[in-house]
Design a protein around this motif. Structure first.
Motif, short mmCIF file in Angstrom:
data_model
loop_
_atom_site.label_atom_id
_atom_site.label_comp_id
_atom_site.label_asym_id
_atom_site.label_seq_id
_atom_site.Cartn_x
_atom_site.Cartn_y
_atom_site.Cartn_z
N TRP A 149 -22.92 -41.59 -5.80
CA TRP A 149 -23.59 -40.29 -5.92
C TRP A 149 -24.98 -40.36 -5.27
CZ3 TRP A 149 -27.55 -38.71 -9.64
CH2 TRP A 149 -27.72 -37.34 -9.68
N GLU A 150 -25.69 -41.47 -5.54
CA GLU A 150 -27.02 -41.63 -4.94
C GLU A 150 -26.94 -41.71 -3.42
OE1 GLU A 150 -29.34 -44.83 -6.75
OE2 GLU A 150 -28.41 -44.25 -8.65
N GLY A 192 -35.07 -34.20 -24.02
CA GLY A 192 -34.97 -34.10 -22.56
C GLY A 192 -33.97 -35.06 -21.95
N LEU A 194 -30.37 -36.44 -21.20
CA LEU A 194 -28.98 -35.97 -21.23
C LEU A 194 -27.95 -37.07 -20.98
CD1 LEU A 194 -29.33 -32.60 -19.27
CD2 LEU A 194 -29.45 -33.00 -21.74
N HIS A 195 -28.40 -38.27 -20.62
CA HIS A 195 -27.46 -39.35 -20.32
C HIS A 195 -27.08 -40.06 -21.61
CE1 HIS A 195 -29.91 -38.82 -16.63
NE2 HIS A 195 -28.73 -38.92 -16.04
N ASP A 196 -25.86 -39.83 -22.09
CA ASP A 196 -25.50 -40.45 -23.38
C ASP A 196 -24.20 -41.25 -23.33
OD1 ASP A 196 -23.63 -38.36 -23.31
OD2 ASP A 196 -23.82 -37.96 -25.45
N THR A 242 -32.46 -42.99 -20.36
CA THR A 242 -32.19 -43.41 -18.98
C THR A 242 -33.29 -42.94 -18.05
OG1 THR A 242 -29.80 -43.41 -19.31
CG2 THR A 242 -30.55 -43.12 -17.05
C1 B12 Z 1 -23.64 -39.29 -15.05
C2 B12 Z 1 -25.07 -38.97 -14.66
C3 B12 Z 1 -25.60 -37.78 -15.12
C4 B12 Z 1 -24.84 -36.87 -16.08
C5 B12 Z 1 -24.96 -37.46 -17.51
C6 B12 Z 1 -23.75 -37.16 -18.38
C7 B12 Z 1 -23.87 -37.84 -19.73
N1 B12 Z 1 -23.40 -37.16 -20.75
O1 B12 Z 1 -24.37 -38.94 -19.85
C8 B12 Z 1 -25.63 -35.53 -15.89
C9 B12 Z 1 -24.91 -34.69 -14.85
C10 B12 Z 1 -25.85 -34.69 -17.15
C11 B12 Z 1 -26.94 -36.02 -15.30
C12 B12 Z 1 -28.07 -35.26 -15.25
C13 B12 Z 1 -29.26 -35.65 -14.65
N2 B12 Z 1 -29.53 -36.83 -14.06
CO1 B12 Z 1 -28.28 -38.22 -13.98
N3 B12 Z 1 -27.09 -39.64 -13.53
C14 B12 Z 1 -25.85 -39.86 -13.86
C15 B12 Z 1 -25.35 -41.15 -13.18
C16 B12 Z 1 -24.48 -40.73 -11.99
C17 B12 Z 1 -24.58 -42.12 -14.07
C18 B12 Z 1 -25.28 -42.43 -15.40
C19 B12 Z 1 -24.41 -43.27 -16.28
O2 B12 Z 1 -23.83 -42.84 -17.27
N4 B12 Z 1 -24.31 -44.52 -15.92
C20 B12 Z 1 -23.49 -45.48 -16.66
C21 B12 Z 1 -24.34 -46.32 -17.56
C22 B12 Z 1 -23.43 -47.16 -18.41
O3 B12 Z 1 -25.10 -47.18 -16.71
P1 B12 Z 1 -26.69 -47.16 -16.72
O4 B12 Z 1 -27.17 -45.79 -17.03
O5 B12 Z 1 -27.13 -47.82 -15.45
O6 B12 Z 1 -27.07 -48.10 -17.95
C23 B12 Z 1 -27.12 -49.51 -17.90
C24 B12 Z 1 -28.25 -50.04 -18.75
O7 B12 Z 1 -29.41 -49.26 -18.62
C25 B12 Z 1 -27.67 -50.10 -20.13
N5 B12 Z 1 -27.76 -48.95 -21.03
C26 B12 Z 1 -27.93 -47.64 -20.74
N6 B12 Z 1 -27.91 -46.93 -21.86
C27 B12 Z 1 -27.74 -47.78 -22.90
C28 B12 Z 1 -27.62 -47.56 -24.27
C29 B12 Z 1 -27.43 -48.64 -25.11
C30 B12 Z 1 -27.35 -48.44 -26.58
C31 B12 Z 1 -27.36 -49.96 -24.58
C32 B12 Z 1 -27.18 -51.11 -25.48
C33 B12 Z 1 -27.46 -50.18 -23.19
C34 B12 Z 1 -27.65 -49.08 -22.38
O8 B12 Z 1 -26.31 -50.32 -19.94
C35 B12 Z 1 -25.90 -50.01 -18.62
C36 B12 Z 1 -25.37 -51.29 -18.00
O9 B12 Z 1 -24.05 -51.47 -18.41
C37 B12 Z 1 -26.73 -41.81 -12.76
C38 B12 Z 1 -26.67 -42.66 -11.52
C39 B12 Z 1 -26.89 -44.12 -11.84
N7 B12 Z 1 -27.21 -44.88 -10.86
O10 B12 Z 1 -26.81 -44.55 -12.96
C40 B12 Z 1 -27.67 -40.61 -12.64
C41 B12 Z 1 -29.14 -40.80 -13.00
C42 B12 Z 1 -29.25 -41.62 -14.26
N8 B12 Z 1 -29.62 -39.38 -13.24
C43 B12 Z 1 -30.77 -39.18 -12.82
C44 B12 Z 1 -31.40 -37.92 -12.88
C45 B12 Z 1 -32.79 -37.85 -12.22
C46 B12 Z 1 -30.78 -36.82 -13.48
C47 B12 Z 1 -31.37 -35.40 -13.61
C48 B12 Z 1 -32.83 -35.34 -14.04
C49 B12 Z 1 -31.37 -34.55 -12.38
C50 B12 Z 1 -30.43 -34.86 -11.36
N9 B12 Z 1 -30.96 -35.30 -10.22
O11 B12 Z 1 -29.24 -34.61 -11.53
C51 B12 Z 1 -30.41 -34.69 -14.59
C52 B12 Z 1 -30.99 -34.39 -15.96
C53 B12 Z 1 -31.13 -35.65 -16.73
C54 B12 Z 1 -31.82 -35.57 -18.04
N10 B12 Z 1 -32.77 -34.69 -18.26
O12 B12 Z 1 -31.50 -36.40 -18.87
C55 B12 Z 1 -31.42 -40.42 -12.24
C56 B12 Z 1 -32.40 -41.07 -13.23
C57 B12 Z 1 -33.64 -41.58 -12.52
C58 B12 Z 1 -34.62 -42.11 -13.53
N11 B12 Z 1 -34.31 -43.27 -14.08
O13 B12 Z 1 -35.57 -41.47 -13.85
C59 B12 Z 1 -30.16 -41.28 -11.89
C60 B12 Z 1 -30.40 -42.81 -11.90
C61 B12 Z 1 -29.69 -40.83 -10.52
C62 B12 Z 1 -30.76 -40.96 -9.45
N12 B12 Z 1 -30.86 -42.09 -8.78
O14 B12 Z 1 -31.50 -40.02 -9.23
N13 B12 Z 1 -26.85 -37.30 -14.81
#
Ligand code: B12
Length: 298
Positions: A149-150, A192, A194-196, A242
């Motif tokens: 996506w990025e 604020g 939304l990532h859950d 996140t």
């Molecule tokens: C799916 C997604 C969304 C979905 C979320 C759906 C949902 N119900 O979660 C939707 C469409 C709603 C969304 C919206 C937005 N998103 Co978004 N999204 C993503 C995406 C593609 C995947 C996130 C995800 O679920 N990853 C899977 C998890 C498992 O991986 P992870 O987040 O990397 O977490 C790792 C660790 O941090 C840890 N972890 C994370 N959470 C937790 C919790 C616990 C308890 C534990 C133990 C560990 C843990 O475990 C993971 C490793 O296995 C990412 C891209 C990316 N590179 O991640 C962007 C991303 C997270 N989003 C981003 C942004 C900016 C947004 C928006 C603001 C605007 C936009 N550009 O779309 C909006 C609004 C967000 C808000 N206000 O919260 C940015 C965040 C940048 C930052 N860190 O500030 C990202 C990184 C994309 C980017 N490069 O711009 N998003």
């Protein structure tokens, strides 16, 4: 099989430089066809073996002869399993079912094919343990989806579609998580946020070891979270963020919360600094591992 085949050697970047194939292409071959069969390092990185490197070279040779990528991968894996069969070697050369099915899941979701995606998830959940599916398929899929996506190689529509299918599935797996007989955990994202999805995965795995989950989910005001903590007396409160810098402005409220119940912070928005400022534990590992290692209080 000799020792060099079974010993993990290289990270994806090193493999890519050595073979002159981009890491993007290597990952695609891994996800779509199970051509690469990495193991995980203790830190969670994928490590590739000499056998993976050989499969990539054979893949390149087949492509050079004009085969499509799918045909070439089938030919390489076919050669491998025939060789395995003839010398009754170990199962590591046959594509792991999850790597094959991960590729199918990705294709189905990319093509907006919800029934096919659900069918793959059904198959995965019936063949493999819940934690294996979450840790080895769902989390890597989400991470890879995020990377695509990025880079702009998955559209916003594909990302939203896939995220919603996965979220629906996680909600199904979460059904009944309020029913545990062990300790209680309250799980929430700050205002604020939304990532859950990762927080849901954490709750599902925690529940599978007996915990009771009170899930508040996205966008929860800290006053509401605090009220819930006072009413429910949890053994653990996890706040997952996140988006960067969501937690900093909440430091005072989180400090007060940490005095009422054991508090942990998680996700990319949780830093060691904010955790130590508010007196919370920092969960740095993936949600499955953190949930598996959460100890029962007392
Ligand atoms: C799916 C997604 C969304 C979905 C979320 C759906 C949902 N119900 O979660 C939707 C469409 C709603 C969304 C919206 C937005 N998103 Co978004 N999204 C993503 C995406 C593609 C995947 C996130 C995800 O679920 N990853 C899977 C998890 C498992 O991986 P992870 O987040 O990397 O977490 C790792 C660790 O941090 C840890 N972890 C994370 N959470 C937790 C919790 C616990 C308890 C534990 C133990 C560990 C843990 O475990 C993971 C490793 O296995 C990412 C891209 C990316 N590179 O991640 C962007 C991303 C997270 N989003 C981003 C942004 C900016 C947004 C928006 C603001 C605007 C936009 N550009 O779309 C909006 C609004 C967000 C808000 N206000 O919260 C940015 C965040 C940048 C930052 N860190 O500030 C990202 C990184 C994309 C980017 N490069 O711009 N998003």
């Amino acid at each position: 099989m000799d020792a060099s085949e079974s010993s993990p050697l290289l990270r994806i970047g090193e493999l890519s430089r050595r073979l002159g194939v981009s890491d993007h292409v290597l990952r695609a071959w891994e996800n779509r066809y199970g051509l690469l069969q990495p193991v995980r390092s203790a830190g969670g990185f994928r490590l590739y073996s000499e056998a993976d490197a050989r499969r990539v070279r054979r893949m390149q040779a087949h492509l050079a002869r004009g085969l499509s990528a799918a045909e070439a991968a089938r030919a390489v894996l076919g050669q491998d399993s025939r060789a395995d069969h003839s010398r009754a070697a170990g199962p590591d050369r046959v594509p792991a079912p999850e790597s094959e099915l991960s590729g199918v899941l990705r294709q189905a979701l990319d093509a907006f094919d919800e029934p096919a995606a659900q069918a793959v998830l059904d198959r995965l959940l019936s063949d493999l343990s819940l934690t294996t599916v979450l840790r080895d398929v769902v989390l890597p899929y989400l991470a890879e989806l995020g990377e695509r996506w990025e880079r702009g190689t998955a559209s916003v529509a594909q990302e939203h579609f896939a995220t919603n299918v996965i979220r629906g599935r996680l909600a199904g797996l979460a059904r009944g998580w309020g029913n545990g007989h062990g300790p209680r955990a309250v799980l929430a994202c700050p205002p604020g946020e939304l990532h859950d999805l990762a927080l849901m995965v954490f709750g599902i795995v925690l529940h599978s070891s007996g915990w009771t989950i009170d899930y508040l989910g996205t966008n929860t005001p800290v006053e509401e979270l605090t009220r819930t903590v006072d009413a429910r007396h949890p053994d653990l409160v996890v706040v997952a963020a996140t988006v960067l810098e969501t937690l900093g402005p909440l430091a005072a409220q989180l400090t007060a919360l940490a005095q009422r119940a054991p508090l942990a912070l998680a996700g990319a928005g949780a830093t060691p600094e904010i955790a130590s400022t508010v007196g919370a534990r920092l969960m740095m590992r993936d949600p499955v591992t953190e949930a598996e290692q959460a100890s029962w209080p007392g």
